[in-house]
Design an enzyme around this catalytic site. Structure first.
Site, mmCIF file in Angstrom:
data_model
loop_
_atom_site.group_PDB
_atom_site.id
_atom_site.type_symbol
_atom_site.label_atom_id
_atom_site.label_comp_id
_atom_site.label_asym_id
_atom_site.label_seq_id
_atom_site.Cartn_x
_atom_site.Cartn_y
_atom_site.Cartn_z
ATOM 1 N N HIS A 9 45.593 45.072 47.372
ATOM 2 C CA HIS A 9 44.592 44.773 46.107
ATOM 3 C C HIS A 9 43.370 44.323 46.486
ATOM 4 O O HIS A 9 43.232 43.052 46.895
ATOM 5 C CB HIS A 9 45.507 43.477 45.395
ATOM 6 C CG HIS A 9 45.014 43.234 44.076
ATOM 7 N ND1 HIS A 9 45.510 42.440 42.907
ATOM 8 C CD2 HIS A 9 43.666 43.249 43.903
ATOM 9 C CE1 HIS A 9 44.809 42.270 42.198
ATOM 10 N NE2 HIS A 9 43.706 42.676 42.458
ATOM 11 N N HIS A 11 39.202 45.360 45.910
ATOM 12 C CA HIS A 11 38.094 46.121 45.003
ATOM 13 C C HIS A 11 36.977 46.137 46.141
ATOM 14 O O HIS A 11 36.421 45.042 46.663
ATOM 15 C CB HIS A 11 37.700 44.880 43.677
ATOM 16 C CG HIS A 11 38.873 44.844 42.843
ATOM 17 N ND1 HIS A 11 39.091 45.498 41.891
ATOM 18 C CD2 HIS A 11 39.817 43.904 42.937
ATOM 19 C CE1 HIS A 11 39.993 45.178 40.815
ATOM 20 N NE2 HIS A 11 40.425 44.010 41.808
ATOM 21 N N HIS A 189 46.733 45.525 36.955
ATOM 22 C CA HIS A 189 46.303 44.205 36.900
ATOM 23 C C HIS A 189 47.210 43.780 35.653
ATOM 24 O O HIS A 189 47.005 44.619 34.512
ATOM 25 C CB HIS A 189 44.943 43.515 36.795
ATOM 26 C CG HIS A 189 44.164 43.897 37.921
ATOM 27 N ND1 HIS A 189 44.152 45.054 38.476
ATOM 28 C CD2 HIS A 189 43.566 42.956 38.601
ATOM 29 C CE1 HIS A 189 43.314 44.922 39.611
ATOM 30 N NE2 HIS A 189 42.763 43.537 39.874
ATOM 31 N N GLU A 192 47.254 37.987 35.027
ATOM 32 C CA GLU A 192 46.523 37.189 35.947
ATOM 33 C C GLU A 192 45.966 36.071 34.983
ATOM 34 O O GLU A 192 46.235 34.939 35.296
ATOM 35 C CB GLU A 192 45.184 38.185 36.363
ATOM 36 C CG GLU A 192 44.167 37.434 37.218
ATOM 37 C CD GLU A 192 43.002 38.229 37.259
ATOM 38 O OE1 GLU A 192 42.875 39.361 36.744
ATOM 39 O OE2 GLU A 192 42.029 37.695 38.090
ATOM 40 N N ASP A 270 41.719 40.596 46.935
ATOM 41 C CA ASP A 270 41.071 40.903 45.743
ATOM 42 C C ASP A 270 39.399 41.045 45.781
ATOM 43 O O ASP A 270 39.146 42.215 45.770
ATOM 44 C CB ASP A 270 41.400 39.814 44.759
ATOM 45 C CG ASP A 270 41.397 40.187 43.148
ATOM 46 O OD1 ASP A 270 41.238 41.404 42.808
ATOM 47 O OD2 ASP A 270 41.320 39.116 42.380
ATOM 48 N N ASP A 271 38.589 40.169 45.848
ATOM 49 C CA ASP A 271 37.128 40.408 45.833
ATOM 50 C C ASP A 271 36.566 39.381 47.097
ATOM 51 O O ASP A 271 35.958 38.420 46.714
ATOM 52 C CB ASP A 271 36.697 40.206 44.638
ATOM 53 C CG ASP A 271 36.966 40.850 43.643
ATOM 54 O OD1 ASP A 271 36.588 42.222 43.584
ATOM 55 O OD2 ASP A 271 37.899 40.519 42.620
HETATM 56 N N1 HPA Z 1 40.669 40.611 37.909
HETATM 57 C C1 HPA Z 1 40.522 41.721 37.001
HETATM 58 N N2 HPA Z 1 39.505 42.587 37.181
HETATM 59 C C2 HPA Z 1 38.680 42.404 38.422
HETATM 60 C C3 HPA Z 1 39.011 41.639 39.671
HETATM 61 C C4 HPA Z 1 39.999 40.567 38.986
HETATM 62 O O1 HPA Z 1 40.630 39.861 39.783
HETATM 63 N N3 HPA Z 1 38.250 41.917 40.544
HETATM 64 C C5 HPA Z 1 37.624 42.522 40.215
HETATM 65 N N4 HPA Z 1 37.816 43.385 39.027
HETATM 66 ZN ZN ZN Z 2 41.953 42.500 41.252
#
Ligand code: HPA
Ligand code: ZN
Length: 333
Positions: A9, A11, A189, A192, A270-271
């Site tokens: 996971h 991006h 996703h 969340e 994630d990021d």
């Molecule tokens: N959630 C949804 N979209 C996203 C995320 C996330 O954590 N990171 C990059 N796009």
């Molecule tokens: Zn994500």
């Protein structure tokens, strides 16, 4: 030496570090609304998912050429190797680039240049997963899938990201069916910020094989039973959850309870350029904050390879077996 692991996971646009963002801005003549990297970093205080997405999509303005995407992926792979990553399944957001006139081919070709030499250069096998932006229309997602047709050799699966609440999976049922027809794997996703109904829809309407996040799954015991029975992996991102205020502090993250409930959990970044750490930093953070011991960490690493899309051919099963053996042999001392 860090624990060997797969990252499932991630991006790629979320690995854009401020230094690279400014270098690309200068190269491409893009004016950023921040004086320097320090001022940009100071803006990384998010209230929720949307406040992050606004900044994240804005900073992507610096990504223009194949070389930019290649450099972005190369920088990630270099960092990932140092974090013990052996296999990476990497998300990208083509619609976010199409919005600036950057075409699918530019993105995929650039990323693929770096990924193609990753095993040799970094010891990391890779996959690409194309995400649809769920706050855009189903028609736009379908056009994106069409635009990807010439590049499907490089794309393993489809995902669904961006603003969750109010954009349920049901919007994308047809698109996912079309993706499956093309032989693509499916993730999304879900759960969340959204409640467990978002996870149910991803499972039942989209037929996803993994849930990205699934943070709120414990709220619904029936859902937990389903996820456990079908061994549906969850790609959790604890540092992201804290930074986007889905939970208050890492000490309150449900990961240990989720593992105790028998869920197939993985831990991911994630990021990472925005959320304060790459994946091994995340492993260290959950060890410190949640008291997960060495065998729990080993379980998370094992799960990451079990949940990966490495499967099918004998060569891929052999690779997975080799990675799993590395996890078992790993010594924490
Ligand atoms: N959630 C949804 N979209 C996203 C995320 C996330 O954590 N990171 C990059 N796009
Ligand atoms: Zn994500």
């Amino acid at each position: 030496m860090p624990l060997p692991k797969a990252e499932l996971h991630l991006h790629i646009e979320g690995t854009l570090e401020p230094e690279l963002a400014f270098a690309l801005a200068a190269r491409n003549g893009v004016q950023l609304p921040y004086a320097d990297t320090e001022e940009l970093r100071k803006a990384y205080l998010f209230d929720d998912l949307q406040s992050f997405l606004d900044l994240y999509y804005g900073l992507m303005a610096v990504l223009r050429t194949e070389a930019d995407f290649e450099e972005l992926a190369e920088a990630y792979l270099t960092r990932a190797a140092a974090q013990g990553v052996r296999h990476a399944e990497i998300f990208f957001d083509p619609q976010a680039h199409a919005a600036r006139g950057v075409e699918m081919g530019t993105v995929v070709t650039g990323l693929t240049r770096a990924l193609a030499r990753s095993e040799e250069r970094h010891g990391i096998s890779t996959r690409l997963i194309m995400c649809f932006l769920r706050d855009q229309s189903a028609a736009s997602a379908m056009e994106t899938l069409e635009a990807a047709r010439p590049y499907l050799d490089h794309i393993t699966g489809v995902g669904l990201d961006s603003a969750e609440v109010g954009n349920p999976a049901s919007k994308f049922t047809e698109v996912y069916a079309a993706a499956a027809e093309l032989g693509l794997r499916k993730v999304a996703h879900a759960g969340e910020e959204g409640d467990p109904s978002y996870v149910w829809e991803a499972l039942d309407l989209l037929g996803v094989e993994r849930i990205d996040h699934g943070l709120r799954s414990l709220e619904d015991p029936e859902l937990v039973r389903r996820l456990v029975a079908d061994r549906v992996p969850l790609t959790l991102c604890p540092l992201s959850n804290v930074r986007l205020r889905a939970i208050d502090v890492l000490e309150e993250h449900p990961l240990p309870r989720m593992m105790d409930a028998g869920l197939l959990c993985t831990v991911n970044s994630d990021d990472p350029a925005y959320f304060g750490g790459y994946v091994d930093d995340t492993f260290h953070a959950v060890h410190e904050a949640l008291g997960l011991g060495q065998e729990r960490l080993r379980e998370l690493a094992r799960n990451s390879f079990l949940a990966s899309f490495l499967d099918g051919s004998a060569a891929e099963e052999e690779l997975r077996a080799r990675y799993l053996a590395e996890v078992e042999a790993y010594s924490f001392d």
